[in-house]
Design an enzyme around this catalytic site. Structure first.
Site, PDB file in Angstrom:
ATOM      1  N   PHE A 231      49.290  41.132 -34.738  1.00  0.00           N
ATOM      2  CA  PHE A 231      49.598  42.514 -35.115  1.00  0.00           C
ATOM      3  C   PHE A 231      48.585  42.980 -36.173  1.00  0.00           C
ATOM      4  CE2 PHE A 231      53.554  40.214 -34.211  1.00  0.00           C
ATOM      5  CZ  PHE A 231      54.099  40.960 -33.196  1.00  0.00           C
ATOM      6  N   CYS A 343      58.686  45.657 -41.851  1.00  0.00           N
ATOM      7  CA  CYS A 343      58.622  46.976 -42.490  1.00  0.00           C
ATOM      8  C   CYS A 343      59.768  47.850 -41.988  1.00  0.00           C
ATOM      9  CB  CYS A 343      57.274  47.628 -42.256  1.00  0.00           C
ATOM     10  SG  CYS A 343      56.873  47.817 -40.520  1.00  0.00           S
TER      11      CYS A 343
HETATM   12  N1  SAH Z   1      48.587  44.011 -40.724  1.00  0.00           N
HETATM   13  C1  SAH Z   1      48.005  45.301 -40.436  1.00  0.00           C
HETATM   14  C2  SAH Z   1      49.054  46.338 -40.049  1.00  0.00           C
HETATM   15  C3  SAH Z   1      49.861  45.992 -38.825  1.00  0.00           C
HETATM   16  S1  SAH Z   1      50.659  47.347 -38.078  1.00  0.00           S
HETATM   17  C4  SAH Z   1      47.144  45.730 -41.637  1.00  0.00           C
HETATM   18  O1  SAH Z   1      47.183  45.068 -42.689  1.00  0.00           O
HETATM   19  O2  SAH Z   1      46.408  46.711 -41.513  1.00  0.00           O
HETATM   20  C5  SAH Z   1      51.316  46.736 -36.613  1.00  0.00           C
HETATM   21  C6  SAH Z   1      50.332  46.582 -35.454  1.00  0.00           C
HETATM   22  O3  SAH Z   1      51.008  45.891 -34.405  1.00  0.00           O
HETATM   23  C7  SAH Z   1      49.810  47.863 -34.819  1.00  0.00           C
HETATM   24  O4  SAH Z   1      48.405  47.881 -34.915  1.00  0.00           O
HETATM   25  C8  SAH Z   1      50.244  47.790 -33.336  1.00  0.00           C
HETATM   26  O5  SAH Z   1      49.238  48.228 -32.432  1.00  0.00           O
HETATM   27  C9  SAH Z   1      50.477  46.310 -33.153  1.00  0.00           C
HETATM   28  N2  SAH Z   1      51.430  45.905 -32.104  1.00  0.00           N
HETATM   29  C10 SAH Z   1      52.570  46.512 -31.718  1.00  0.00           C
HETATM   30  N3  SAH Z   1      53.208  45.775 -30.778  1.00  0.00           N
HETATM   31  C11 SAH Z   1      52.439  44.665 -30.570  1.00  0.00           C
HETATM   32  C12 SAH Z   1      52.559  43.518 -29.730  1.00  0.00           C
HETATM   33  N4  SAH Z   1      53.600  43.360 -28.922  1.00  0.00           N
HETATM   34  N5  SAH Z   1      51.588  42.571 -29.797  1.00  0.00           N
HETATM   35  C13 SAH Z   1      50.529  42.717 -30.618  1.00  0.00           C
HETATM   36  N6  SAH Z   1      50.367  43.787 -31.419  1.00  0.00           N
HETATM   37  C14 SAH Z   1      51.304  44.743 -31.400  1.00  0.00           C
END
Ligand code: SAH
Length: 399
Positions: A231, A343
């Site tokens: 993520f 979150c």
């Molecule tokens: N850690 C990051 C913020 C994460 S936000 C930072 O510090 O900037 C959450 C992210 O999860 C988003 O970019 C979204 O595209 C991704 N996401 C959502 N569902 C997902 C999944 N099933 N597998 C992988 N990524 C996913």
């Protein structure tokens, strides 16, 4: 004593003035004894106790369980109040960030800065404004003028496109509201690391500024380590880990667009994304983890989007957190670290901790808390209403 303003008056029920006197901004519909005769949603009203004591003023909305939010606990007129609140919010950030290598931070954190419904983030020479309530939306022009006056930004971008605006009867707004810049794009610095922010495509207001301190923590622990960032969004945690000398960094997100941005962010920091130490994967984290044998990593980061957007999502969200943590912990080696985050405002610290504990138990590992989330100083919390602390992170040691 009633205020002498010409504002319409809201009278509270007996005893319901207490939270307000302590600095809580929220007024629920059940606390209200009398609404003004003439009233339109979003109007500012003065608030008095059942015994007629003046408490300040706020904006109100009929038909909402959260019926009103206080803007002032004294008689200062609203224009002056907004001016003062923005000034003190900006001064606090200048105190905290002057001389640092961070030029992107939250300038106004809603109730934490006594401005319910308003978020303002600074991204180098740009400002991003996000308004969530009808009452605050009425004050938008005043706020933006003040921000331009006080911060002299190159441009102001509005990102008021949260789904909750629909319930407030507000349209989805996203776009430039001040400045002549053609492209809504900037390069910012966070703890000395560069990130390219493209506001047209960005999540949140651009970056997940609320994870700054945890990114620093991950950076500090990454030297020589193999790091898996699930993520990952635009690679925040990955850039810190790679720049601090990680032996391997895998950056994973379901969106190929953000993964490409993560590669560009590596380049912006003098890191070669093509280096064999680095992998960038546009895949589903759940599927990825399930398909792995052992996870050969020393540090795994799980920072998923909010699984619970509303109260009724809690059971499914808890299942989601249990599953993703179980799938990771089961495969992680003994002696490795997991940074796991939630979150979801509706999943509290205790529930989250318990859920991760259950995942570890099911995976047959002992998990100990080494660190808990550290909020950045740009996200101040109102002590009278500290439940606004939606983000939780646990750094766990597994054995
Ligand atoms: N850690 C990051 C913020 C994460 S936000 C930072 O510090 O900037 C959450 C992210 O999860 C988003 O970019 C979204 O595209 C991704 N996401 C959502 N569902 C997902 C999944 N099933 N597998 C992988 N990524 C996913």
């Amino acid at each position: 004593v009633r205020g002498d303003s010409r504002l319409p008056t809201i009278v509270l029920n007996e005893g319901r003035e207490r939270p307000i006197e302590q600095g809580n901004h929220w007024i629920f519909s059940g606390a209200i004894a009398e609404w003004p005769e003439r009233f339109v949603n979003g109007d500012i009203c003065e608030v008095v106790s059942a015994r007629g004591k003046y408490l300040g003023y706020g904006y109100f909305r009929h038909g909402n369980s959260l019926a009103g939010q206080m803007l002032s606990f004294d008689h200062t007129p609203v224009e002056q109040k907004i001016h003062e609140l923005l000034l003190t919010a900006i001064e606090l950030r200048e105190l905290e960030f002057a001389g640092t290598q961070t030029d992107c931070y939250r300038l106004v954190n809603g109730i934490g800065d006594s401005l319910p419904g308003l978020t303002v983030d600074k991204y180098a020479e740009a400002l991003v404004v996000q308004i969530s309530t009808q009452g605050m939306d009425r004050l938008k022009e005043l706020i933006v003028d003040e921000l331009i006056e006080q911060c002299r930004p190159k441009f102001v971008y509005e990102m008021s496109d949260m789904p909750t605006r629909k319930q407030e009867g507000l349209p989805q707004v996203r776009g430039m509201i001040y400045g002549k810049q053609k492209e809504a794009k900037v390069t910012v610095q966070e703890n000395g690391y560069k990130f390219i922010v493209d506001f047209e495509k960005a999540h949140k207001t651009g970056l997940y500024l609320d994870q700054r301190e945890m990114r620093r923590l991950v950076g500090e622990r990454s030297q020589g380590k193999r790091v898996l960032n699930c993520f990952a969004y635009t690679g925040g945690f990955s850039v810190y880990a790679a720049a601090m000398g990680a032996a391997q960094v895998t950056t994973l997100d379901i969106s190929s667009e953000v993964v490409e941005q993560a590669e560009r962010n590596f380049s912006a920091n003098g890191l070669d994304p093509k280096d064999e130490k680095y992998d960038f994967l546009a895949v589903d984290a759940f599927k990825f983890l399930r398909e792995q044998g052992d996870l050969d990593y020393d540090l795994v980061i799980l920072d998923p989007p909010a699984f619970a957007k509303q109260q009724k999502d809690i059971p499914n969200a808890v299942k989601g957190y249990r599953e993703i943590n179980y799938q990771a912990i089961k495969r992680m080696p003994v002696g490795s670290y997991l940074l796991t985050c939630s979150c979801s405002y509706h999943v509290d610290q205790e529930t989250f901790q318990k859920t991760v504990g259950q995942a570890a138990q099911k995976a047959g590992k002992r998990a100990r808390i080494i660190h808990r989330h550290r909020m950045g100083s740009d996200h101040p919390l109102n002590l009278a209403q500290a439940e606004n602390d939606y983000l939780k992170s646990l750094l766990l040691y597994l054995d």
